[in-house]
Design an enzyme around this catalytic site. Structure first.
Site, PDB file in Angstrom:
ATOM      1  N   LYS A 416      -7.299   8.152   2.647  1.00  0.00           N
ATOM      2  CA  LYS A 416      -8.631   7.757   3.114  1.00  0.00           C
ATOM      3  C   LYS A 416      -9.579   7.508   1.944  1.00  0.00           C
ATOM      4  O   LYS A 416     -10.352   6.558   1.950  1.00  0.00           O
ATOM      5  CB  LYS A 416      -9.203   8.820   4.052  1.00  0.00           C
ATOM      6  CG  LYS A 416      -8.499   8.944   5.378  1.00  0.00           C
ATOM      7  CD  LYS A 416      -9.234   9.859   6.347  1.00  0.00           C
ATOM      8  CE  LYS A 416      -9.496  11.226   5.772  1.00  0.00           C
ATOM      9  NZ  LYS A 416      -8.254  11.960   5.425  1.00  0.00           N
ATOM     10  N   THR A 418      -8.743   6.614  -1.058  1.00  0.00           N
ATOM     11  CA  THR A 418      -8.305   5.392  -1.728  1.00  0.00           C
ATOM     12  C   THR A 418      -8.781   4.164  -0.954  1.00  0.00           C
ATOM     13  O   THR A 418      -9.238   3.179  -1.553  1.00  0.00           O
ATOM     14  CB  THR A 418      -6.769   5.379  -1.852  1.00  0.00           C
ATOM     15  OG1 THR A 418      -6.346   6.617  -2.419  1.00  0.00           O
ATOM     16  CG2 THR A 418      -6.299   4.238  -2.726  1.00  0.00           C
ATOM     17  N   ARG A 440     -16.878  13.229  -0.912  1.00  0.00           N
ATOM     18  CA  ARG A 440     -17.065  14.666  -1.124  1.00  0.00           C
ATOM     19  C   ARG A 440     -16.592  15.062  -2.525  1.00  0.00           C
ATOM     20  O   ARG A 440     -15.718  14.415  -3.094  1.00  0.00           O
ATOM     21  CB  ARG A 440     -16.272  15.462  -0.090  1.00  0.00           C
ATOM     22  CG  ARG A 440     -16.810  15.369   1.319  1.00  0.00           C
ATOM     23  CD  ARG A 440     -15.880  16.052   2.295  1.00  0.00           C
ATOM     24  NE  ARG A 440     -14.599  15.357   2.397  1.00  0.00           N
ATOM     25  CZ  ARG A 440     -13.513  15.869   2.978  1.00  0.00           C
ATOM     26  NH1 ARG A 440     -13.552  17.087   3.493  1.00  0.00           N
ATOM     27  NH2 ARG A 440     -12.395  15.188   3.040  1.00  0.00           N
ATOM     28  N   LYS A 451      -2.543  19.636  -3.027  1.00  0.00           N
ATOM     29  CA  LYS A 451      -2.908  18.305  -2.555  1.00  0.00           C
ATOM     30  C   LYS A 451      -3.242  17.353  -3.693  1.00  0.00           C
ATOM     31  O   LYS A 451      -2.962  16.170  -3.654  1.00  0.00           O
ATOM     32  CB  LYS A 451      -4.111  18.397  -1.597  1.00  0.00           C
ATOM     33  CG  LYS A 451      -4.510  17.058  -0.982  1.00  0.00           C
ATOM     34  CD  LYS A 451      -5.650  17.248   0.002  1.00  0.00           C
ATOM     35  CE  LYS A 451      -6.025  15.930   0.667  1.00  0.00           C
ATOM     36  NZ  LYS A 451      -6.572  14.952  -0.271  1.00  0.00           N
ATOM     37  N   ALA A 670     -12.616  19.895   6.328  1.00  0.00           N
ATOM     38  CA  ALA A 670     -12.750  19.418   7.701  1.00  0.00           C
ATOM     39  C   ALA A 670     -12.008  20.294   8.697  1.00  0.00           C
ATOM     40  O   ALA A 670     -12.282  20.223   9.894  1.00  0.00           O
ATOM     41  CB  ALA A 670     -12.237  17.983   7.805  1.00  0.00           C
ATOM     42  N   PHE A 701      -9.532  14.576   6.944  1.00  0.00           N
ATOM     43  CA  PHE A 701      -8.356  14.691   7.797  1.00  0.00           C
ATOM     44  C   PHE A 701      -8.356  13.635   8.913  1.00  0.00           C
ATOM     45  O   PHE A 701      -8.898  12.548   8.741  1.00  0.00           O
ATOM     46  CB  PHE A 701      -8.205  16.110   8.337  1.00  0.00           C
ATOM     47  CG  PHE A 701      -7.981  17.119   7.253  1.00  0.00           C
ATOM     48  CD1 PHE A 701      -6.985  16.939   6.307  1.00  0.00           C
ATOM     49  CD2 PHE A 701      -8.761  18.257   7.163  1.00  0.00           C
ATOM     50  CE1 PHE A 701      -6.771  17.873   5.302  1.00  0.00           C
ATOM     51  CE2 PHE A 701      -8.548  19.193   6.162  1.00  0.00           C
ATOM     52  CZ  PHE A 701      -7.556  19.005   5.227  1.00  0.00           C
ATOM     53  N   PHE A 789       2.627   1.054   1.372  1.00  0.00           N
ATOM     54  CA  PHE A 789       3.415   1.552   0.247  1.00  0.00           C
ATOM     55  C   PHE A 789       4.514   0.545  -0.057  1.00  0.00           C
ATOM     56  O   PHE A 789       4.894  -0.273   0.793  1.00  0.00           O
ATOM     57  CB  PHE A 789       4.050   2.911   0.576  1.00  0.00           C
ATOM     58  CG  PHE A 789       3.045   4.020   0.795  1.00  0.00           C
ATOM     59  CD1 PHE A 789       1.712   3.876   0.416  1.00  0.00           C
ATOM     60  CD2 PHE A 789       3.427   5.212   1.380  1.00  0.00           C
ATOM     61  CE1 PHE A 789       0.796   4.891   0.607  1.00  0.00           C
ATOM     62  CE2 PHE A 789       2.522   6.240   1.582  1.00  0.00           C
ATOM     63  CZ  PHE A 789       1.201   6.082   1.194  1.00  0.00           C
ATOM     64  N   TRP A 818      -4.292   0.042  -3.648  1.00  0.00           N
ATOM     65  CA  TRP A 818      -3.705   1.010  -4.577  1.00  0.00           C
ATOM     66  C   TRP A 818      -3.054   0.296  -5.768  1.00  0.00           C
ATOM     67  O   TRP A 818      -3.186   0.736  -6.903  1.00  0.00           O
ATOM     68  CB  TRP A 818      -2.671   1.874  -3.851  1.00  0.00           C
ATOM     69  CG  TRP A 818      -2.043   2.911  -4.728  1.00  0.00           C
ATOM     70  CD1 TRP A 818      -2.568   4.125  -5.088  1.00  0.00           C
ATOM     71  CD2 TRP A 818      -0.773   2.835  -5.384  1.00  0.00           C
ATOM     72  NE1 TRP A 818      -1.703   4.808  -5.916  1.00  0.00           N
ATOM     73  CE2 TRP A 818      -0.588   4.043  -6.113  1.00  0.00           C
ATOM     74  CE3 TRP A 818       0.241   1.872  -5.409  1.00  0.00           C
ATOM     75  CZ2 TRP A 818       0.556   4.295  -6.863  1.00  0.00           C
ATOM     76  CZ3 TRP A 818       1.389   2.125  -6.150  1.00  0.00           C
ATOM     77  CH2 TRP A 818       1.539   3.324  -6.871  1.00  0.00           C
TER      78      TRP A 818
END
Length: 965
Positions: A416, A418, A440, A451, A670, A701, A789, A818
């Site tokens: 999200k 990215t 954030r 993560k 979240a 999330f 991807f 990306w």
């Protein structure tokens, strides 16, 4: 001319600056002021009449300037009725010749003047310190200096901000004058008055005239040289002691005198018919004989700038006010985007970040219309933005408001952040649309845990990414400090109340200081809440003293926990108070992750410093033994918390890889909080992008958690209405929801995720369809962003986009940001712009007036798909207590796993038929929500077997961080 001549000519008295020692006591418009002004004006008129010049002409010129300035200011104030331009005059000398005229002219025009009197022997640093204070005072729009002759220095003159320099003495203003940029600079009032006299009264035209400047120096000399030469005059300059003075005086058509003539220089050196302009107040006093001789010789015309220079200064002040008002208006962006040269294969995130040279943050701030005094710079690439911008741009329209949410993610996350960065890079760097990303701040917990960072990734990230992920500007540290100060205050108060009498407590809480005993302001507020309307500590009765000093906190009801920003599972349950000094008052407690603190939630939801302080005071930390809530305000700690948070409330400005602006602010999780960046960052960004621009922010999330809380909690707090939801999906996550094997952080992906499998994709799209339906509950159009991807096949990508559109999405777009940066998200940006132009029927999911249980049930059934809810006895008891305490009308913030729509992380896809268990219910009264805990939620994450910190290192030679993603 020595600068003190100019200052003496235009010195003025004024109403004193409130609370400022040494300010002149003379009030604007007082009888003393009027009498003094008439007297000074009369002396000047008599001098002019005796000096051979035209007093009425000069008076008319000054009067015209005053009246013209008055009209201009009136016009300005018509459009800005609360604007009061203020001139500060800093005096460090004992001369007060014409301060009455200064004040009188200011009053006539409508200007406010503050006159600051420093001791005559004030040092350079003391004078500079006063100037710097005035520079930072937003209520002061102009600064003038009246100092003794030997007090002026380059340091002092250039301490005055160029935009507040009404006398044109700073190098910046002089440089602009030399370049011919008179529109954006202030010109010496004395120099301007000289030109006025020469052109309109004495000489009529100075083109081709020989003008000699005698006894002038510094800014006045430079200004006169520039102005005279621009009008075609031939200028010469010398001091009184120059050997060729007699020859120069005989050659001159005009002589401009900048300082007192020495007695030994005879008047006969002046060629008959020469026009003499005096910039020095004693020139015509007769003290040195020069003016008297000329008066009787009637051979030359003598002019003195007198109050005309003061009138010009006031005109400069009005022009400065005009420029100030223009500077406060919205500025069009002039953004220079950074070029990307994507490599294949895509390097690591940190290699990409280091391969781009970011713009200096003050340059970025200027490009997007921020004023210099609206930013506080932290290093080269970060800056805090002051909240004053909201007041400055309050009447400017907002841009469009876009939320990036996602499907239920794998433990790896689906990108999200990215997508958020790729989208704004596409909008601004490739479609030339103003846009802002609002993200954030990442917690140290996941950064060093499992993560990873939250700066985006690949060629769509915030730079420098190591600064983004590590400490940033210290906001989380401030929250940790404030949270733990309150925790310490709770236990300390329990101990002291348990070991002291009412009288002893009272004597310590309200001590005698310097023979005086008085309540602090926060103690007076507590007395008022208790119904005790007394302000004298000596008048309280024994019963009132007992009510005041006894909070009677019930330790078993304490909900306020200590925090730290590290995943430390062994602090999930602790015992505090085991030292002998605590006299046996121990209790069971716990630590939470810092971003789970209610103070973090408050930071994310507050709308101003005053609002934050009020919210901090409302935080409920426990109940007393009668079942009434005990707040931070009761503990007397609100002001201290606000002090610790005063800088954290300001959003941090950074940039993307392509040089577009980003706000990083607040970081609530979240799953255990509301999971959104700050309201303030969004509000400021919406003003800066302007009408037609876009602010893109991210919810944590899946849409069932972060998006639901964004709409029902954050939008209620901010009053902002979203335009579009961008729903992020990946083929990887959809395959997992379609029955694929477990995805584990740190473990290689199974072949199902690296090879084409259309059936798994099709089966897993049920989760995507459910998340689209959740967004539609709120009436907001949805654009699906498929984060592609390299292992995804074209058929899989096409299938997802087709199903998304059939399920009600406005559009569904594959994204390659990306690997390609903003260029890879242009199609997504175009779809978002189209969706934002659609009619918006945004609505909240539930009415706040509903009972707490009913609001929880609506979320469980309509969002999660539960059949019903089941409350534990503890949860039911807490709901009853909160309802009785008057907190029943708050929104709901569900604390639930992010790995499933249900409360069971292993249940993927779209679970149905389950009963949602509510194990406990807590309240964040300051933040403004009730948060039920679903199942066995933990507010302190733990470290995995192999945390990220194994790969993180520092090169001691280059000080570069290594191994950070």
């Amino acid at each position: 001319m020595r600068l003190s001549a100019l200052c003496r000519l235009s010195r003025g008295a004024a109403a004193p600056l409130a609370g400022r020692k040494g300010t002149a006591p003379l009030q604007a418009g007082s009888p003393a002021t009027r009498r003094g002004t008439a007297s000074t004006w009369g002396r000047w008129e008599k001098q002019q009449a005796g000096g051979g010049g035209s007093c009425s002409a000069r008076g008319s010129a000054a009067g015209e300037i005053i009246q013209s300035s008055k009209k201009v200011l009136a016009s300005l104030q018509k459009g800005h009725p609360t604007f009061m331009p203020t001139l500060a005059i800093v005096q460090a000398s004992d001369e007060d010749l014409v301060q009455e005229i200064n004040q009188n002219f200011a009053k006539e025009i409508g200007l406010h003047v503050i006159h600051i009197c420093l001791p005559q022997g004030s040092s350079e640093d003391e004078i500079v310190g006063e100037i710097l204070r005035l520079n930072e005072d937003p209520t002061v729009h102009g600064i003038a200096l009246h100092l003794s002759e030997n007090a002026y220095s380059t340091k002092i003159l250039n301490a005055v901000k160029p935009e507040k320099d009404v006398d044109g003495v700073s190098d910046v203003n002089l440089g602009r004058l030399v370049r011919g940029d008179t529109y954006n600079c202030s010109v010496s009032p004395t120099a301007s008055a000289v030109m006025e006299l020469l052109e309109k009264i004495a000489v009529k035209t100075i083109d081709g005239k020989k003008v000699l400047l005698v006894g002038t120096c510094g800014p006045l000399e430079a200004s006169l040289q520039c102005l005279l030469q621009r009008k075609g005059a031939m200028t010469m300059s010398c001091q009184w002691k120059t050997q060729q003075l007699q020859s120069k005086l005989h050659q001159a058509d005009v002589v401009v005198v900048g300082s007192t003539k020495p007695k030994e220089i005879p008047v006969s050196w002046i060629r008959p018919g020469t026009t003499i302009v005096s910039c020095y107040p004693d020139f015509l006093s007769g003290e040195h004989g020069y003016g008297q001789d000329l008066k009787y010789s009637n051979q030359s015309a003598v002019e003195a700038v007198g109050p005309l220079a003061i009138a010009v200064r006031m005109q400069n002040m009005v022009k400065t006010s005009e420029r100030w008002i223009r500077s406060q208006q919205y500025r069009e962006w002039n953004l220079h985007c950074l070029k990307l040269q994507p490599l294949s294969p895509v390097p690591s995130d940190i290699e990409i970040s280091r391969g781009q040279s970011p713009k200096a943050v003050d340059v970025l701030a200027k490009e997007i219309g921020l004023l210099a005094d609206e930013i506080e710079i932290y290093g080269q690439t970060k800056a805090k933005v002051r909240l004053s911008l909201l007041e400055r741009l309050k009447d400017h329209p907002d841009g469009k408001y876009v939320l990036v949410a996602g499907i239920t993610p794998t433990p790896l996350g689906e990108g999200k952040s990215t997508v958020t960065i790729g989208l704004v890079q596409a909008l601004t760097a490739h479609l030339n649309v103003n846009s802002f990303a609002c993200l954030r701040q990442p917690s140290q917990g996941p950064t060093f845990g499992v993560k990873g960072g939250a700066a985006g990734g690949g060629y769509a990230q915030v730079i420098p990414m190591e600064e983004f992920n590590l400490h940033l500007t210290g906001d989380i540290h401030a929250i940790t400090a404030a949270n733990n100060l309150l925790a310490a205050a709770i236990d300390a108060r329990i101990l002291h109340e348990s070991t002291q009498s009412d009288k002893a407590l009272y004597n310590r809480l309200v001590p005698v200081v310097n023979s005086v005993r008085e309540f602090s302001s926060i103690q007076l507020a507590r007395l008022k809440r208790l119904g005790i309307n007394k302000t004298d500590p000596g008048t309280l009765t024994a019963d009132e003293i007992s009510k005041f000093v006894r909070l009677d906190i019930d330790p078993s009801t304490i909900t306020w926990q200590r925090v730290l920003d590290t995943n430390d599972r062994f602090l999930r349950k602790i015992t505090v108070g085991q030292a002998n000094t605590e006299k046996g008052f121990f209790r069971q407690a716990q630590f939470d992750i810092a971003v789970a603190s209610e103070i973090m939630a408050i930071l994310a939801l507050t709308t101003s410093l005053a609002d934050m302080k009020e919210r901090l005071g409302k935080m409920v930390v426990a109940n007393d033994k009668n079942g009434q809530p005990v707040t931070a305000e009761d503990l007397g700690v609100t002001g201290a918390l606000a002090v610790l948070m005063k800088d954290a409330i300001k959003p941090t400005l950074m940039q993307t890889l392509e040089g577009t602006p980003v706000f990083v602010h607040a970081g609530p999780f979240a799953n255990i909080a509301h999971g959104n960046s700050s309201v303030l960052a969004d509000k400021i960004a919406l003003k800066l992008v302007g009408e037609g621009g876009f602010v893109v922010t991210e919810a944590g999330f899946g849409a069932d958690i972060g998006m639901e809380k964004f709409f029902n909690i954050k939008c209620r707090a901010s009053g902002l209405v979203p335009s579009v939801v961008v729903l992020v999906a990946t083929v990887r996550a959809l395959k997992m929801h379609g029955g694929g094997p477990n995805v584990t952080a740190g473990a290689p992906l199974k072949k199902e995720y690296t090879e084409e499998n259309l059936q798994l994709v099709a089966d897993g799209c049920c989760n995507l369809q459910k998340q689209i339906q959740i967004a539609q509950l709120f009436g907001v159009p949805v654009v699906v962003a498929l984060n592609v991807f390299k292992t995804d096949s074209h058929a899989e990508v096409d299938l997802v986009c087709e199903i998304a559109k059939q399920s009600g999405a406005f559009d569904a777009v594959p994204c390659n940001h990306w690997s390609a940066g903003g260029r890879g998200a242009v199609e997504l940006a175009q779809a978002v712009r189209k969706a934002a132009s659609q009619e918006n029927s945004f609505k909240y999911l539930y009415n706040l007036e509903l009972p707490i249980i009913e609001k929880i049930r609506i979320i469980a059934q309509k969002v999660y798909g539960a059949e019903d809810i089941e409350l534990s006895p503890e949860a039911q008891s807490q709901i009853s207590r909160y309802s009785k305490q008057g907190f029943g009308n708050l929104p709901i913030c569900m604390a639930k796993t992010h790995l499933s729509l249900s409360h069971q992380p292993e249940r993927k896809g779209v679970p149905t038929g389950f009963i949602l268990p509510i194990s406990d219910v807590r309240a964040s009264i300051g933040a403004g929500f009730i948060y039920p805990l679903v199942g066995t939620m933990s507010t302190m994450p733990g470290l995995p077997t192999r945390p990220c910190f194994y790969d993180i290192d520092l090169d001691p030679d280059t000080e570069q961080v290594k191994g950070l993603f």
